[in-house]
Design a protein around this motif. Sequence first.
Motif, short mmCIF file in Angstrom:
data_model
loop_
_atom_site.label_atom_id
_atom_site.label_comp_id
_atom_site.label_asym_id
_atom_site.label_seq_id
_atom_site.Cartn_x
_atom_site.Cartn_y
_atom_site.Cartn_z
N HIS A 102 0.81 -1.22 0.00
CA HIS A 102 0.00 0.00 0.00
C HIS A 102 0.84 1.27 0.00
CE1 HIS A 102 -3.53 -2.45 0.52
NE2 HIS A 102 -3.07 -2.94 1.66
N PHE A 103 2.16 1.13 0.06
CA PHE A 103 3.02 2.31 0.08
C PHE A 103 2.99 2.97 -1.28
CE2 PHE A 103 5.95 0.09 3.39
CZ PHE A 103 4.91 0.13 4.30
N GLY A 104 2.94 4.28 -1.28
CA GLY A 104 2.91 5.02 -2.54
C GLY A 104 2.11 6.29 -2.38
N ALA A 105 1.64 6.81 -3.51
CA ALA A 105 0.95 8.10 -3.52
C ALA A 105 -0.36 8.08 -2.73
CB ALA A 105 0.68 8.51 -4.96
N ARG A 106 -1.01 6.93 -2.62
CA ARG A 106 -2.31 6.86 -1.95
C ARG A 106 -2.21 6.25 -0.55
NH1 ARG A 106 -6.44 4.44 -6.05
NH2 ARG A 106 -7.91 5.60 -4.78
N LEU A 107 -1.06 6.39 0.08
CA LEU A 107 -0.82 5.82 1.40
C LEU A 107 -1.81 6.34 2.43
CD1 LEU A 107 1.12 4.17 3.33
CD2 LEU A 107 2.25 6.34 3.73
N ARG A 108 -2.02 7.66 2.46
CA ARG A 108 -2.94 8.26 3.45
C ARG A 108 -4.37 7.76 3.24
NH1 ARG A 108 -2.83 12.65 7.05
NH2 ARG A 108 -4.87 13.59 7.36
N GLU A 109 -4.81 7.66 1.97
CA GLU A 109 -6.15 7.15 1.68
C GLU A 109 -6.32 5.72 2.20
OE1 GLU A 109 -7.52 7.39 -2.40
OE2 GLU A 109 -6.45 9.30 -2.63
N LYS A 110 -5.31 4.89 2.01
CA LYS A 110 -5.36 3.50 2.49
C LYS A 110 -5.45 3.45 4.01
CE LYS A 110 -5.01 1.18 -1.36
NZ LYS A 110 -6.09 0.33 -1.83
N LEU A 111 -4.69 4.33 4.69
CA LEU A 111 -4.74 4.39 6.15
C LEU A 111 -6.14 4.78 6.64
CD1 LEU A 111 -1.44 6.05 7.41
CD2 LEU A 111 -2.40 3.89 8.15
N VAL A 112 -6.74 5.79 5.99
CA VAL A 112 -8.06 6.27 6.38
C VAL A 112 -9.11 5.18 6.15
CG1 VAL A 112 -9.88 7.95 5.89
CG2 VAL A 112 -7.50 8.70 6.06
N SER A 113 -9.09 4.53 4.99
CA SER A 113 -10.10 3.50 4.72
C SER A 113 -9.94 2.30 5.66
CB SER A 113 -10.06 3.07 3.26
OG SER A 113 -8.86 2.43 2.95
N LYS A 114 -8.70 1.93 5.99
CA LYS A 114 -8.46 0.84 6.94
C LYS A 114 -8.94 1.23 8.33
CE LYS A 114 -4.74 -2.30 8.51
NZ LYS A 114 -5.64 -3.13 9.21
N LEU A 115 -8.70 2.48 8.72
CA LEU A 115 -9.15 2.96 10.03
C LEU A 115 -10.67 2.91 10.12
CD1 LEU A 115 -8.32 4.39 12.73
CD2 LEU A 115 -8.80 6.53 11.55
N ILE A 116 -11.36 3.39 9.09
CA ILE A 116 -12.83 3.38 9.09
C ILE A 116 -13.34 1.94 9.18
CG2 ILE A 116 -14.85 3.82 7.64
CD1 ILE A 116 -13.40 6.42 6.74
N LYS A 117 -12.75 1.06 8.39
CA LYS A 117 -13.17 -0.35 8.38
C LYS A 117 -12.95 -1.01 9.74
CE LYS A 117 -12.03 -4.69 6.17
NZ LYS A 117 -10.83 -5.37 5.80
#
Length: 177
Positions: free
Chosen positions: A17-32
């Motif tokens: 998941h590392f890359g340009a959309r790292l923050r988006e992945k963190l947020v979606s995982k947190l919500i889930k």
Amino acid sequence: MFFHIILERNMQLHPRHFGARLREKLVSKLIKDVEGTCSGRHGFVVAIMGIEHVGKGLIRDGTGFVTFPVKYKCVVFRPFKGEILEAVVTMVNKMGFFAEAGPVQIFVSNHLIPDDMEFQSADTPNYTTSDGSVKIQKDTEVRLKIIGTRVDATEIFCIGTIKDDFLGVISDPSAAV
């Protein structure tokens, strides 16, 4: 009942998941992972309102996973003793009835139901007044008062009453036309 609070959580993320959309992945995982859960200390997490801060990641030895400390704002639901809630009856038996107000389950003992109501074990178990004008059965909406709470690590249990003024049946599904 509802509170805006700031909480922290360590989130682990896989290297893919590392890359340009790292923050988006963190947020979606947190919500889930967090929305809809219950912590006895804070209550039921209803919604995540936003991310306050994402700290520097720490690589875990041997796995490649990275742990990020995340600080986030959320809305939590926590019932308190003495609070008045509207709830929907889910089950009725001779011991009393269970009702749900959002994610919390509340038990109302037959000792905390007005004395003029009696248990009827007909096709649908219910509590009915002697003149039959008021009936508490499954799917009835009631207004009740929380008289006790017990907090576990992952759940909150409540005891309620409908024996005070202005408490009791709000709408009866059997009276619907």
